[in-house]
Motif scaffolding. Structure first.
Motif, mmCIF file in Angstrom:
data_model
loop_
_atom_site.group_PDB
_atom_site.id
_atom_site.type_symbol
_atom_site.label_atom_id
_atom_site.label_comp_id
_atom_site.label_asym_id
_atom_site.label_seq_id
_atom_site.Cartn_x
_atom_site.Cartn_y
_atom_site.Cartn_z
ATOM 1 N N UNK A 28 0.989 -1.205 0.175
ATOM 2 C CA UNK A 28 0.033 0.123 -0.107
ATOM 3 C C UNK A 28 0.843 1.436 -0.223
ATOM 4 N N UNK A 29 1.996 1.104 -0.457
ATOM 5 C CA UNK A 29 2.960 2.341 -0.551
ATOM 6 C C UNK A 29 2.591 3.616 -1.282
ATOM 7 N N UNK A 30 1.847 3.469 -2.323
ATOM 8 C CA UNK A 30 1.171 4.223 -3.124
ATOM 9 C C UNK A 30 -0.305 4.536 -2.836
ATOM 10 N N UNK A 31 -0.931 4.201 -1.948
ATOM 11 C CA UNK A 31 -2.364 4.059 -1.626
ATOM 12 C C UNK A 31 -2.534 4.843 -0.123
ATOM 13 N N UNK A 32 -3.920 5.082 -0.134
ATOM 14 C CA UNK A 32 -4.089 6.029 1.083
ATOM 15 C C UNK A 32 -4.488 4.732 2.026
ATOM 16 N N UNK A 33 -4.847 5.109 3.334
ATOM 17 C CA UNK A 33 -5.265 4.566 4.414
ATOM 18 C C UNK A 33 -6.646 3.749 4.018
ATOM 19 N N UNK A 34 -6.820 2.476 4.494
ATOM 20 C CA UNK A 34 -8.026 1.890 4.294
ATOM 21 C C UNK A 34 -8.457 1.103 5.342
ATOM 22 N N UNK A 35 -9.783 1.025 5.773
ATOM 23 C CA UNK A 35 -10.358 0.038 6.607
ATOM 24 C C UNK A 35 -11.451 -0.541 5.733
ATOM 25 N N UNK A 36 -11.385 -2.020 5.648
ATOM 26 C CA UNK A 36 -12.182 -2.677 4.932
ATOM 27 C C UNK A 36 -12.453 -4.150 5.177
ATOM 28 N N UNK A 37 -12.257 -5.063 3.979
ATOM 29 C CA UNK A 37 -12.244 -6.356 4.068
ATOM 30 C C UNK A 37 -11.305 -7.043 3.023
#
Length: 782
Positions: A28-37
């Motif tokens: 996830x180095x190029x991604x934003x924080x995420x909370x999901x599944x």
């Protein structure tokens, strides 16, 4: 954009219908924080899309690695990994095409050894006439699983030249659970017998082994196998001088030998097999590498032809083995839900009487015939309300379920398997919580078979199983009304309250003695004690009640007719039952027949106590409160059996499957298909001196035609092969006991007894197979 790296199975190889370990690395180095599944999407054999969901939380710039265990659909050729955000939207999808084996079906063999390269001869071997081919995987204490499910892919695990104590307690427990659940575990011993077998000796051996001694072993002199050095003619192999350990495995029989020296002894443990070699298996590398036929025979005999045929067939089926047969178990309900036909008939008769002559003549008597229509409507409404009240207990307003629970109590663990059927009376989605910590496997319906259509991985799953820590949830999307959703739930917990059955039992010849005590805090019913080929009915047992088995009748049962045995034990044929009791007995008989088919197959030296309980321990399989449910609870415990009296030992000749010389013999049920006579060669052991032989047959009560099952007992001529005259000698009808003197002409030099069974002509052909007698020998180990 997030990237997903997936590693699955062992070396990215899997077996369909088994649990599959999966390791995900999410970048996830190029991604934003995420909370999901994170979800794993599969297509089941019935065409439905099932997903397994786990919570996922990613920080911005994080690279996260996680491990999961997911059941792989039988016949699956791909699965999809997808990430969902908190709103349930799919953000990333990756398809994984499963590695397919283009040749013969594969046997997965795990190797646990300090020198795994010396076991390389076990890789790539065609076994059982080329039916399957082995593929080996190296294991170590660092990567050995602590969860039995992660070992599910293996058919055989070999431990040789290795210190087992390096494994942790949870790793050893996972190994033992895997074996008892159907795996085959093979130990090598030799110089390092203390390291490999030592910690298990008190549990698995009758007597402690002696120290290893060098012994010249003629490896080429294997029963039924002729091996020569390549490039030679009639040149005998030189014996191999190897450290040798004599093993007395409890309930074991010799399955592989070198001349007069037993090499491998095996015994059934639960649904699996424990095998112990008297030598270090790494010492066979040079010889086995030069003689692939030798390795083929070694593996074939350790695994057994019946098991190999079943494993081979699993590679081509589209269901979870035989689990689809559990469908009939969870279609049960409560007999109380059946409509009262007499009550409905009485109401209908009264309605017709009132609506017809009674109402008409009453109004006519009052000269109010003009009110008939209104009165008829009023009477109809009253009776409609009455019927609505009468049917209230048979209507379903919310989701409901039925179940069949099997709980096995061990000395330290309670293992429970629950077959579950979820249903909803309406065409609408529903969401339920299941028992925390359970392993949940959806079962494809046997009634559905559809063709495959292309999937993108973004389709909505029709069933989703979500795991959050120990919490388990099931979500079903818009199912047809009353459609079934079948599951198998498994869970093991410590047996802290010492629940189960306890007892000290002895089986010597045909005599059973000892006691059984119910250690559950509640009463059980329809209890019985199950041996191989024998059963003792215990009936109702109160909490902490002890039953003296010697005071009960011992019945000989046909191994090939479990339906009749189950019906007998549950009282289906008993008179004086109400309709509800009879229906409940039939439900229990069906459940018990399924259970016996799963457990009462090949010979085992132990006994098993089985009973039904009215306590709904499995009622908690669904955590969601207030749901109507119906089911059955089966309790079982395995007890050890003493088979010695002084220096004499009683053992079954079926400890080792007999060699079939002619005819169609079925080893798993000790029966044969009607037609030509069957000739069997029983290996009684070169180091066993027989004093007495018993010929035992199923009791006649299990072959009554009025029960619709046909003849279960063998009827015909039994003949022993006379090694002195070279002819078969017919045994006198009704003779069941033989002394050593009577048997002398019928034993070969290697203590083999050859028996022919010729069925008499019969017009009754309701059964295709006939149960054979089983041989019990009493004697002394030399």
């Amino acid at each position: 954009m997030r990237t997903i790296e997936v590693q699955y199975g062992y070396e990215n190889r899997v077996k369909g219908g088994r649990n599959m370990p999966v390791t995900l690395t999410i970048d996830n180095r190029d991604g934003a924080a995420m909370e999901g599944s994170v979800e794993f999407l599969f297509r089941q054999a019935d065409g439905e899309r099932y997903a397994y969901a786990y919570p996922l939380k990613l920080s911005a710039g994080e690279t996260k690695q996680s491990s999961y265990i997911v059941p792989l659909s039988a016949g699956a050729d791909a699965f999809w990994v997808r990430l969902k955000n908190e709103a349930g939207e799919i953000t990333e999808v990756q398809q994984l095409d499963l590695t397919q084996n283009s040749g013969a079906p594969e046997l997965f063999v795990g190797l646990l050894s300090d020198t795994p390269e010396l076991l390389s001869y076990l890789n790539g071997v065609s076994v059982n006439y080329g039916q399957m081919k082995t593929r080996t995987f190296t294991l170590s204490e660092s990567n050995f699983p602590e969860d039995r499910r992660q070992l599910d892919s293996f058919d055989l695990i070999v431990i040789s030249n290795y210190q087992v104590s390096k494994l942790g307690v949870r790793q050893v427990r996972a190994l033992m659970q895997w074996m008892r659940n159907g795996g085959v575990l093979l130990f090598g011993t030799g110089e390092r017998v203390n390291d490999t077998l030592g910690m298990f000796a008190p549990e698995f051996l009758d007597d402690m082994y002696d120290q290893p001694e060098k012994r010249d072993l003629p490896l080429a002199a294997t029963d039924g196998l002729t091996v020569q050095t390549p490039g030679t003619e009639n040149e005998a192999e030189a014996p191999a001088s190897l450290p040798y350990v004599h093993i007395n495995l409890h309930g074991g029989s010799v399955i592989f030998s070198a001349g007069d020296n037993p090499l491998i002894t095996a015994a059934n443990k639960g649904s699996g097999t424990l095998a112990v070699a008297s030598i270090d298996l790494t010492a066979l590398r040079d010889y086995a590498s030069a003689h692939t036929l030798y390795t083929d025979q070694l593996l074939t005999r350790v695994l057994g032809s019946a098991r190999l045929e079943r494993l081979a067939s699993e590679s081509y089926v589209t269901r979870y083995g035989d689990d689809w047969t559990a469908e009939t178990l969870v279609d049960n309900g409560s007999a109380q839900l059946l409509p009262n036909l007499l009550g409905y008939g009485a109401v209908l008769f009264l309605y017709l009487l009132l609506m017809g002559p009674a109402l008409y003549y009453a109004l006519r008597h009052r000269k109010a015939e003009r009110l008939y229509r209104r009165a008829a409507v009023s009477v109809s409404l009253v009776f409609a309300a009455l019927l609505w009240l009468m049917t209230g207990r048979t209507r379903f307003r919310t989701s409901f379920y039925s179940y069949a629970s099997i709980q096995e109590a061990g000395s330290d663990m309670l293992s429970e398997t629950v077959y579950l059927n979820l249903r909803n009376p309406r065409h609408k989605s529903y969401h339920l919580a299941l028992e925390p910590g359970s392993e949940i496997v959806p079962l494809a319906s046997a009634r559905k078979a559809v063709g495959k259509t292309a999937l993108t991985g973004r389709e909505e799953a029709e069933l989703t199983i979500t795991e959050r820590g120990d919490a388990r949830e099931v979500s079903v999307k818009n199912p047809p009304a009353f459609s079934e959703k079948l599951f198998r739930l498994e869970k093991s917990i410590p047996n802290e309250e010492a629940l189960g059955f306890q007892g000290e039992l002895s089986l010597f010849g045909d005599k059973v003695s000892g006691t059984v005590t119910n250690r559950y805090p509640y009463a059980v019913s329809d209890a019985f004690l199950l041996f191989y080929g024998k059963v003792v009915a215990l009936g109702h047992m109160d909490a902490n009640e002890t039953v003296d088995v010697s005071e009960r009748t011992v019945y000989n049962i046909p191994i090939n007719n479990k339906q009749t045995v189950a019906a007998f034990l549950t009282g289906v044929y008993d008179g004086g039952k109400t309709e509800a009791e009879r229906l409940r007995a039939m439900e229990r008989a069906g459940f018990l027949s399924f259970y016996l088919s799963e457990t009462a197959g090949n010979y085992t030296p132990d006994a098993r106590v089985v009973a039904f309980s009215a306590e709904e321990s499995a009622g908690k399989a669904v955590e969601t409160k207030g749901l109507r449910h119906f089911g059955m609870n089966l309790l079982t415990t395995v007890l050890t059996v003493e088979a010695r009296e002084g220096d004499l030992i009683s053992r079954s000749a079926l400890m080792r499957s007999p060699e079939v010389l002619s005819g169609d013999y079925i080893a798993s049920t000790n029966s044969f298909y009607r037609g030509d006579p069957v000739v069997l060669s029983y290996k009684l052991g070169k180091n066993f001196r027989t004093e007495e032989l018993l010929l035992e047959a199923p009791d006649a009560m299990f072959e009554s035609n009025d029960r619709g099952v046909g003849t279960a007992e063998f009827r015909g001529v039994i003949s022993f092969y006379n090694y002195r005259t070279g002819n078969f000698d017919d045994i006198a009808s009704g003779k069941t006991h033989f002394t050593a003197e009577e048997l002398a002409p019928y034993f070969a030099l290697d203590h083999t007894l050859t028996v022919r069974y010729a069925e008499e002509k019969s017009e009754n052909s309701e059964r295709l197979d006939i149960a054979l007698p089983w041989l019990t020998v009493i004697g002394e180990d030399t």
